[in-house]
Design a protein around this motif. Structure first.
Motif, short mmCIF file in Angstrom:
data_model
loop_
_atom_site.label_atom_id
_atom_site.label_comp_id
_atom_site.label_asym_id
_atom_site.label_seq_id
_atom_site.Cartn_x
_atom_site.Cartn_y
_atom_site.Cartn_z
N LEU A 168 0.84 -1.20 0.00
CA LEU A 168 0.00 0.00 0.00
C LEU A 168 0.88 1.25 0.00
O LEU A 168 0.64 2.20 -0.76
CB LEU A 168 -0.91 -0.01 1.23
CG LEU A 168 -2.05 1.02 1.24
CD1 LEU A 168 -3.19 0.56 0.34
CD2 LEU A 168 -2.57 1.22 2.66
N VAL A 169 1.91 1.24 0.83
CA VAL A 169 2.83 2.39 0.89
C VAL A 169 3.59 2.54 -0.42
O VAL A 169 3.78 3.66 -0.92
CB VAL A 169 3.80 2.23 2.08
CG1 VAL A 169 4.91 3.27 2.02
CG2 VAL A 169 3.05 2.35 3.40
N LEU A 170 4.03 1.42 -1.00
CA LEU A 170 4.73 1.49 -2.28
C LEU A 170 3.83 2.10 -3.36
O LEU A 170 4.29 2.88 -4.20
CB LEU A 170 5.19 0.10 -2.71
CG LEU A 170 6.38 -0.48 -1.93
CD1 LEU A 170 6.60 -1.94 -2.33
CD2 LEU A 170 7.64 0.34 -2.17
N PRO A 184 -11.13 3.88 -1.57
CA PRO A 184 -12.18 2.88 -1.81
C PRO A 184 -11.73 1.45 -1.48
O PRO A 184 -12.57 0.62 -1.13
CB PRO A 184 -12.48 3.03 -3.31
CG PRO A 184 -12.12 4.44 -3.61
CD PRO A 184 -10.92 4.73 -2.77
N LEU A 185 -10.44 1.16 -1.61
CA LEU A 185 -9.96 -0.17 -1.23
C LEU A 185 -10.18 -0.40 0.26
O LEU A 185 -10.61 -1.49 0.67
CB LEU A 185 -8.47 -0.30 -1.57
CG LEU A 185 -7.78 -1.60 -1.11
CD1 LEU A 185 -8.47 -2.82 -1.71
CD2 LEU A 185 -6.30 -1.58 -1.48
N ARG A 197 -11.00 -2.90 11.11
CA ARG A 197 -9.79 -2.27 11.64
C ARG A 197 -8.80 -1.96 10.52
O ARG A 197 -8.28 -0.85 10.42
CB ARG A 197 -9.16 -3.19 12.68
CG ARG A 197 -7.96 -2.59 13.39
CD ARG A 197 -7.47 -3.53 14.48
NE ARG A 197 -6.33 -2.99 15.19
CZ ARG A 197 -5.70 -3.61 16.17
NH1 ARG A 197 -6.13 -4.81 16.57
NH2 ARG A 197 -4.66 -3.06 16.76
N VAL A 198 -8.58 -2.94 9.65
CA VAL A 198 -7.64 -2.75 8.55
C VAL A 198 -8.21 -1.77 7.53
O VAL A 198 -7.50 -0.91 7.01
CB VAL A 198 -7.32 -4.10 7.87
CG1 VAL A 198 -6.45 -3.89 6.64
CG2 VAL A 198 -6.63 -5.03 8.85
N GLY A 199 -9.52 -1.90 7.25
CA GLY A 199 -10.13 -1.02 6.25
C GLY A 199 -10.09 0.43 6.65
O GLY A 199 -9.66 1.30 5.87
N VAL A 203 -7.97 3.76 5.18
CA VAL A 203 -8.50 5.10 4.90
C VAL A 203 -7.69 6.16 5.63
O VAL A 203 -7.35 7.21 5.06
CB VAL A 203 -9.99 5.18 5.29
CG1 VAL A 203 -10.51 6.61 5.16
CG2 VAL A 203 -10.82 4.24 4.44
N GLY A 204 -7.37 5.89 6.89
CA GLY A 204 -6.60 6.86 7.67
C GLY A 204 -5.20 7.07 7.13
O GLY A 204 -4.73 8.21 7.01
N VAL A 205 -4.53 5.97 6.79
CA VAL A 205 -3.17 6.08 6.24
C VAL A 205 -3.18 6.86 4.93
O VAL A 205 -2.33 7.72 4.68
CB VAL A 205 -2.57 4.67 6.02
CG1 VAL A 205 -1.28 4.75 5.21
CG2 VAL A 205 -2.29 4.01 7.37
#
Length: 303
Positions: A168-170, A184-185, A197-199, A203-205
């Motif tokens: 995701l960061v890449l 949206p992912l 939690r991950v979703g 969004v936050g990241v």
């Protein structure tokens, strides 16, 4: 070795595809059919970085990050220590796009539980007109995004969240606005996978990354006196900066909706969904993955 034997059709497909397009790219460049601006922009920036002049260019802003925040390009600097020149970028792009077929294949196999169907879909992906147009259009960071986004989604399917966030960061490191497309992912993970939690963490990241990249990094490296990034390429008609765009979204949503629904934007959306026979519209939850707030007009000109 077992994976190589089980999926040898995939490996042969990727190898043949990469070889063919590598030859095409070399011929294209040697016959002077590559663009003198975009390709040179990235070539100068990476070559200068390899020589100790961090992301300096001679086009637009003197600093590449003043136009787009793309730290992923730093990964190409070691390649320039081996071979300094635009051919490195062209061949790397072929490799990145070809490699994206691997996570695509495994996602398709997971979805349909049939290796033959997955292979046929992978063939269609690698021959997809917009993908090949983008590949043959010089060098752009966007062509690395499928590899990272498909990989992130595949690791999400496997619930290997460390690798998921790494890719995701890449993906976000390719270009500052990718963070918007990945929101949206995160919502998809909340809705379909029940991974709240991950979703919501996704969004936050993404929100933090976009805020730092577009709100601080690009203006920080931007040269005074030149058109601001927002004015030049990114929703410039909605404001001259990130703050103005956000305020307009809240205070005048009808104006934003008007931008989305104007004829040119609708044509862009039609071209985007029409290229895949409007199939995403028959799966509303999956269609959420394509609902990122990108300016639809860009689909008329971009590969």
């Amino acid at each position: 070795m077992k994976a190589l034997r089980e999926h040898k059709g995939l490996w042969w497909l990727v190898l043949v595809w990469m070889t063919g397009f590598a030859v095409l790219r070399v011929i294209q460049h040697l016959t002077l059919n590559t663009n003198g601006q975009d390709l040179s922009l990235f070539d100068y920036a990476i070559a200068n970085t390899a020589d100790g002049r961090f992301m300096q260019t001679i086009f637009r802003n003197p600093h590449l990050f003043g136009h787009h925040f793309s730290p992923i390009l730093l990964l190409l600097v070691p390649l320039y220590w081996i071979h300094n020149g635009p051919m490195t970028l062209l061949l790397f792009q072929v490799a990145a796009v070809g490699a994206s077929a691997v996570p695509f294949y495994f996602i398709a196999q997971w979805k349909f539980n049939d290796a033959r169907v997955a292979l046929l879909l992978t063939v269609s992906y690698l021959l997809y007109r917009k993908l090949t147009m983008g590949l043959m259009y010089d060098f752009h960071m966007e062509m690395m995004e499928p590899l990272f986004i498909f990989s992130a989604f595949w690791f999400a399917v496997q619930k290997r969240w460390g690798w998921y966030f790494a890719f995701l960061v890449l993906a976000m490191a390719c270009k500052e606005d990718v963070a918007l497309y990945l929101v949206p992912l995160g919502l998809f993970l909340v809705w379909r996978f029940q991974e709240k939690r991950v979703g919501w963490g996704t969004v936050g990241v993404c929100a933090v990354w976009f805020g730092v990249a577009a709100g601080w990094a690009v203006p920080h490296y931007h040269s005074a006196g030149l058109p601001h990034y927002f004015e030049e390429v990114f929703y410039g008609n909605l404001g001259s900066g990130l703050g103005e765009v956000v305020v307009l979204l809240v205070t005048h949503p009808a104006r934003v909706l008007g931008e989305v629904l104007d004829p040119l934007s609708l044509r862009g959306l039609f071209n985007t969904f029409g290229a895949v026979l409007f199939l995403p519209l028959f799966a509303p939850a999956s269609c959420l993955l394509t609902s990122a707030p990108r300016d639809p007009k860009t689909h008329l000109s971009e590969p």
